[in-house]
Design a protein around this motif. Structure first.
Motif, PDB file in Angstrom:
ATOM      1  N   ASP A  57      12.610 -11.127  -2.966  1.00  0.00           N
ATOM      2  CA  ASP A  57      12.252 -12.527  -2.756  1.00  0.00           C
ATOM      3  C   ASP A  57      10.836 -12.684  -2.204  1.00  0.00           C
ATOM      4  OD1 ASP A  57      14.714 -13.132  -3.705  1.00  0.00           O
ATOM      5  OD2 ASP A  57      15.439 -14.170  -1.924  1.00  0.00           O
ATOM      6  N   LEU A  58      10.403 -11.764  -1.354  1.00  0.00           N
ATOM      7  CA  LEU A  58       9.032 -11.834  -0.845  1.00  0.00           C
ATOM      8  C   LEU A  58       8.033 -11.573  -1.977  1.00  0.00           C
ATOM      9  CD1 LEU A  58       9.311  -9.999   2.608  1.00  0.00           C
ATOM     10  CD2 LEU A  58       9.116 -12.460   2.188  1.00  0.00           C
ATOM     11  N   VAL A  59       8.315 -10.578  -2.809  1.00  0.00           N
ATOM     12  CA  VAL A  59       7.440 -10.296  -3.950  1.00  0.00           C
ATOM     13  C   VAL A  59       7.393 -11.506  -4.878  1.00  0.00           C
ATOM     14  CG1 VAL A  59       7.209  -8.924  -6.058  1.00  0.00           C
ATOM     15  CG2 VAL A  59       7.687  -7.791  -3.883  1.00  0.00           C
ATOM     16  N   SER A  60       8.546 -12.094  -5.159  1.00  0.00           N
ATOM     17  CA  SER A  60       8.599 -13.252  -6.056  1.00  0.00           C
ATOM     18  C   SER A  60       7.822 -14.434  -5.497  1.00  0.00           C
ATOM     19  CB  SER A  60      10.058 -13.663  -6.306  1.00  0.00           C
ATOM     20  OG  SER A  60      10.753 -12.656  -7.010  1.00  0.00           O
ATOM     21  N   ALA A  61       7.922 -14.644  -4.168  1.00  0.00           N
ATOM     22  CA  ALA A  61       7.200 -15.751  -3.546  1.00  0.00           C
ATOM     23  C   ALA A  61       5.699 -15.605  -3.726  1.00  0.00           C
ATOM     24  CB  ALA A  61       7.548 -15.830  -2.058  1.00  0.00           C
ATOM     25  N   PRO A  80       7.924  -1.312 -10.377  1.00  0.00           N
ATOM     26  CA  PRO A  80       9.056  -1.968 -11.048  1.00  0.00           C
ATOM     27  C   PRO A  80       9.424  -3.328 -10.477  1.00  0.00           C
ATOM     28  CG  PRO A  80       9.522   0.354 -10.736  1.00  0.00           C
ATOM     29  CD  PRO A  80       8.254   0.075  -9.988  1.00  0.00           C
ATOM     30  N   VAL A  81       9.392  -3.475  -9.153  1.00  0.00           N
ATOM     31  CA  VAL A  81       9.759  -4.759  -8.550  1.00  0.00           C
ATOM     32  C   VAL A  81       8.716  -5.820  -8.863  1.00  0.00           C
ATOM     33  CG1 VAL A  81      10.289  -5.966  -6.398  1.00  0.00           C
ATOM     34  CG2 VAL A  81      11.023  -3.588  -6.710  1.00  0.00           C
ATOM     35  N   VAL A  82       7.441  -5.448  -8.767  1.00  0.00           N
ATOM     36  CA  VAL A  82       6.367  -6.399  -9.055  1.00  0.00           C
ATOM     37  C   VAL A  82       6.401  -6.813 -10.526  1.00  0.00           C
ATOM     38  CG1 VAL A  82       3.868  -6.772  -9.068  1.00  0.00           C
ATOM     39  CG2 VAL A  82       4.920  -5.450  -7.215  1.00  0.00           C
ATOM     40  N   SER A  94      -3.976 -11.068  -6.935  1.00  0.00           N
ATOM     41  CA  SER A  94      -3.323 -10.221  -7.939  1.00  0.00           C
ATOM     42  C   SER A  94      -4.122  -8.964  -8.269  1.00  0.00           C
ATOM     43  CB  SER A  94      -3.080 -11.022  -9.229  1.00  0.00           C
ATOM     44  OG  SER A  94      -4.304 -11.509  -9.757  1.00  0.00           O
ATOM     45  N   THR A  95      -5.427  -8.981  -8.003  1.00  0.00           N
ATOM     46  CA  THR A  95      -6.239  -7.790  -8.266  1.00  0.00           C
ATOM     47  C   THR A  95      -5.848  -6.623  -7.367  1.00  0.00           C
ATOM     48  OG1 THR A  95      -7.916  -8.733  -6.773  1.00  0.00           O
ATOM     49  CG2 THR A  95      -8.250  -9.035  -9.144  1.00  0.00           C
ATOM     50  N   SER A  96      -5.116  -6.898  -6.296  1.00  0.00           N
ATOM     51  CA  SER A  96      -4.687  -5.839  -5.373  1.00  0.00           C
ATOM     52  C   SER A  96      -3.276  -5.349  -5.668  1.00  0.00           C
ATOM     53  CB  SER A  96      -4.745  -6.345  -3.921  1.00  0.00           C
ATOM     54  OG  SER A  96      -6.059  -6.690  -3.545  1.00  0.00           O
ATOM     55  N   TRP A  97      -2.538  -6.053  -6.516  1.00  0.00           N
ATOM     56  CA  TRP A  97      -1.141  -5.717  -6.743  1.00  0.00           C
ATOM     57  C   TRP A  97      -0.994  -4.457  -7.590  1.00  0.00           C
ATOM     58  CZ3 TRP A  97       0.587 -11.131  -8.933  1.00  0.00           C
ATOM     59  CH2 TRP A  97       0.374 -12.109  -7.948  1.00  0.00           C
ATOM     60  N   ASN A  98       0.067  -3.701  -7.320  1.00  0.00           N
ATOM     61  CA  ASN A  98       0.438  -2.576  -8.178  1.00  0.00           C
ATOM     62  C   ASN A  98       1.319  -3.142  -9.285  1.00  0.00           C
ATOM     63  OD1 ASN A  98       1.331  -0.298  -9.467  1.00  0.00           O
ATOM     64  ND2 ASN A  98       2.408   0.563  -7.713  1.00  0.00           N
ATOM     65  N   ILE A  99       0.676  -3.556 -10.379  1.00  0.00           N
ATOM     66  CA  ILE A  99       1.388  -4.228 -11.459  1.00  0.00           C
ATOM     67  C   ILE A  99       2.474  -3.350 -12.079  1.00  0.00           C
ATOM     68  CG2 ILE A  99       1.116  -5.337 -13.712  1.00  0.00           C
ATOM     69  CD1 ILE A  99      -0.086  -6.936 -11.470  1.00  0.00           C
ATOM     70  N   LEU A 100       2.285  -2.021 -12.032  1.00  0.00           N
ATOM     71  CA  LEU A 100       3.258  -1.118 -12.642  1.00  0.00           C
ATOM     72  C   LEU A 100       4.455  -0.842 -11.740  1.00  0.00           C
ATOM     73  CD1 LEU A 100       0.953   1.481 -14.429  1.00  0.00           C
ATOM     74  CD2 LEU A 100       2.151  -0.483 -15.419  1.00  0.00           C
ATOM     75  N   GLU A 128       3.084  -1.820   0.588  1.00  0.00           N
ATOM     76  CA  GLU A 128       2.840  -0.632  -0.232  1.00  0.00           C
ATOM     77  C   GLU A 128       2.607  -0.999  -1.698  1.00  0.00           C
ATOM     78  OE1 GLU A 128       6.336   1.596   0.587  1.00  0.00           O
ATOM     79  OE2 GLU A 128       5.542   2.493   2.426  1.00  0.00           O
ATOM     80  N   LYS A 129       3.140  -2.130  -2.112  1.00  0.00           N
ATOM     81  CA  LYS A 129       2.969  -2.587  -3.493  1.00  0.00           C
ATOM     82  C   LYS A 129       1.660  -3.359  -3.670  1.00  0.00           C
ATOM     83  CE  LYS A 129       7.995  -3.075  -3.773  1.00  0.00           C
ATOM     84  NZ  LYS A 129       8.277  -1.809  -4.442  1.00  0.00           N
ATOM     85  N   GLY A 130       0.921  -3.532  -2.588  1.00  0.00           N
ATOM     86  CA  GLY A 130      -0.379  -4.178  -2.653  1.00  0.00           C
ATOM     87  C   GLY A 130      -0.359  -5.695  -2.577  1.00  0.00           C
TER      88      GLY A 130
END
Length: 254
Positions: A33-37, A100-102, A92-98, A75-77
């Motif tokens: 839910d935090l990632v989705s937010a 699985p949760v992201v 979004s430039t900091s996110w680990n797009i790969l 840890e997922k950025g």
């Protein structure tokens, strides 16, 4: 990333009144839910998450679970935790797009299907390149394995579940035979995550299966001929065309 994510009726991950979750899900659900937010833009880059005690009350979990969950999100950025400034969402430039949760959250909340459009583009480039590598140096044994994989597709075309798996197995085999471990790993992550989305898989018909079978046959034929350029072009075209056939017609391009 194209993130037209907040369609009509989208629920607020940090504002729902019924946020309490079953104990068994605890940290996994909090992280989700935090990632989705963040990926939906409910929490904008530079904005701070609520403090630990507020999140603890909201999710109905201990502050320890919140602390560990925020660490996973960091840890997922998606966030940074700084003394005195709290936990701030990152662009979004900091996110680990790969991750699985992201990636799942991006696909789940992608009302424009822009993320799946981008995924098809990236897959076509990587799998096209890997197909070319296979065509350039395939052995007789590898050709036989590819022919067997294609034959399995032919044999299962009347069974949706079996055919879809045979289709995927053909792709996985091409990736493996390419010897490009980095491209294989990235594409596997993208493909597996996309396959878990109903919007990606759609509701294919027998006619659609026949078209994909023909397209796979073109890839196989180019590899058999040792024509790297033709193998790359055939795989690229197949992935893009197959997605366009499945893509809901009422979804706007991101």
């Amino acid at each position: 990333m194209s993130l037209d994510a907040r369609g009509p009726g989208a629920r607020s991950f940090l504002g729902a009144e019924d946020a309490r979750i079953p104990a068994a899900r605890l940290g996994v659900a909090v992280v989700h839910d935090l990632v989705s937010a963040i990926v939906t833009g409910e929490v904008q880059p530079g904005e701070s998450l609520p403090p630990e005690d507020a999140l603890s009350a909201h999710f109905g979990v201990s502050r320890t679970v919140i602390r560990e969950s925020v660490k996973r999100v960091e840890e997922k950025g998606l966030v940074t935790v700084a003394q005195g400034r709290g936990t701030q969402a990152q662009p979004s430039t900091s996110w680990n797009i790969l991750d699985p949760v992201v990636l799942s959250a991006l696909v789940e909340n992608d009302s424009s299907l822009g993320v799946l459009d981008e995924l098809a583009t990236v897959r076509s480039a990587l799998e096209g390149s890997m197909s070319a590598e296979v065509a350039a140096r395939r052995s007789d044994d590898e050709l036989n394995r590819l022919r067997a994989a294609f034959a399995h597709m032919e044999q299962t075309i009347d069974d949706e579940a079996d055919y879809n798996q045979a289709d995927a197995d053909f792709h996985f085999l091409v990736m493996t035979l390419s010897g490009n471990r980095l491209a294989e790993n990235i594409t596997n992550i993208l493909f597996q995550r996309a396959r878990a989305s109903q919007r990606f898989t759609g509701a294919p018909t027998r006619e659609a299966f026949e078209k994909t079978l023909t397209e796979h046959g073109r890839v196989l034929g180019a590899i058999e001929a040792g024509d790297a350029a033709a193998a790359e072009a055939a795989m690229r075209a197949h992935i893009v065309d197959a997605w366009q056939r499945r893509r809901p017609p009422n979804a706007k391009h991101g």
